[in-house]
Motif scaffolding. Structure first.
Motif, PDB file in Angstrom:
ATOM      1  N   THR A  45      44.567  22.854  51.386  1.00  0.00           N
ATOM      2  CA  THR A  45      44.628  24.184  50.775  1.00  0.00           C
ATOM      3  C   THR A  45      44.100  24.136  49.350  1.00  0.00           C
ATOM      4  N   ALA A  49      40.847  26.058  47.741  1.00  0.00           N
ATOM      5  CA  ALA A  49      40.930  26.915  46.551  1.00  0.00           C
ATOM      6  C   ALA A  49      39.898  26.483  45.513  1.00  0.00           C
ATOM      7  N   ARG A  50      39.740  25.185  45.315  1.00  0.00           N
ATOM      8  CA  ARG A  50      38.759  24.681  44.348  1.00  0.00           C
ATOM      9  C   ARG A  50      37.330  25.034  44.780  1.00  0.00           C
ATOM     10  N   ARG A  52      36.464  27.581  46.684  1.00  0.00           N
ATOM     11  CA  ARG A  52      36.311  29.028  46.530  1.00  0.00           C
ATOM     12  C   ARG A  52      35.957  29.369  45.087  1.00  0.00           C
ATOM     13  N   VAL A  73      45.180  23.520  40.473  1.00  0.00           N
ATOM     14  CA  VAL A  73      45.452  24.668  41.337  1.00  0.00           C
ATOM     15  C   VAL A  73      46.856  25.166  41.005  1.00  0.00           C
ATOM     16  N   LEU A  89      46.209  30.961  50.087  1.00  0.00           N
ATOM     17  CA  LEU A  89      45.098  30.980  49.141  1.00  0.00           C
ATOM     18  C   LEU A  89      45.157  32.185  48.213  1.00  0.00           C
ATOM     19  N   LEU A  92      46.936  31.392  44.887  1.00  0.00           N
ATOM     20  CA  LEU A  92      46.446  30.255  44.115  1.00  0.00           C
ATOM     21  C   LEU A  92      45.261  30.631  43.238  1.00  0.00           C
ATOM     22  N   ARG A 125      42.901  37.607  41.900  1.00  0.00           N
ATOM     23  CA  ARG A 125      42.893  37.585  43.355  1.00  0.00           C
ATOM     24  C   ARG A 125      42.705  38.991  43.949  1.00  0.00           C
TER      25      ARG A 125
END
Length: 128
Positions: A45, A49-50, A52, A73, A89, A92, A125
């Protein structure tokens, strides 16, 4: 490395070590917290996230239009507050060490300062 099953909870434990389920209650939360961050699902996960964020500090990019490398994160809603969002996600953001410290300072102050920081992170987000 030899491992065995814990007779109490069924987890794998290194031979000769005591299982974390035997830890005193005040330490049990820390053990579970550490286990989450060392789990396969968390690592996958966090990597997602990194990717993305293209390894960029999302906070500084959004609010200061600066490109700084980000590897940490951060959970918008902490795992203690919302354990159901621990691997989401949408909960985060990727930040640099300096920004992560800034976020935790705001959370530690509490009240309106913490809520304003959370609103900013949720806006990244698209949730605010």
């Amino acid at each position: 490395m030899l491992v065995r099953y814990c007779a109490r909870c069924g987890k794998f434990v290194k031979q000769g070590e005591k299982c974390s389920c035997y830890a005193p209650p005040e330490r049990r939360d820390k053990v579970e917290h550490d286990n989450m961050y060392n789990s396969y699902l968390w690592k996958k996960t966090a990597t997602a996230a990194r990717h993305r964020a293209n390894y960029t500090d999302e906070y500084l990019l959004q609010y200061e239009q600066r490109f700084i490398e980000g590897h940490t994160v951060h959970h918008i809603w902490t795992v203690k507050e919302r354990p159901d969002l621990a691997l989401s996600l949408d909960n985060l953001v990727v930040v640099s060490k300096r920004t992560h410290d800034l976020i935790h300072e705001a959370y530690a102050k509490g009240g309106e300062v913490a809520e304003e920081m959370r609103r900013k992170l949720l806006a990244i987000r698209g949730k605010a």
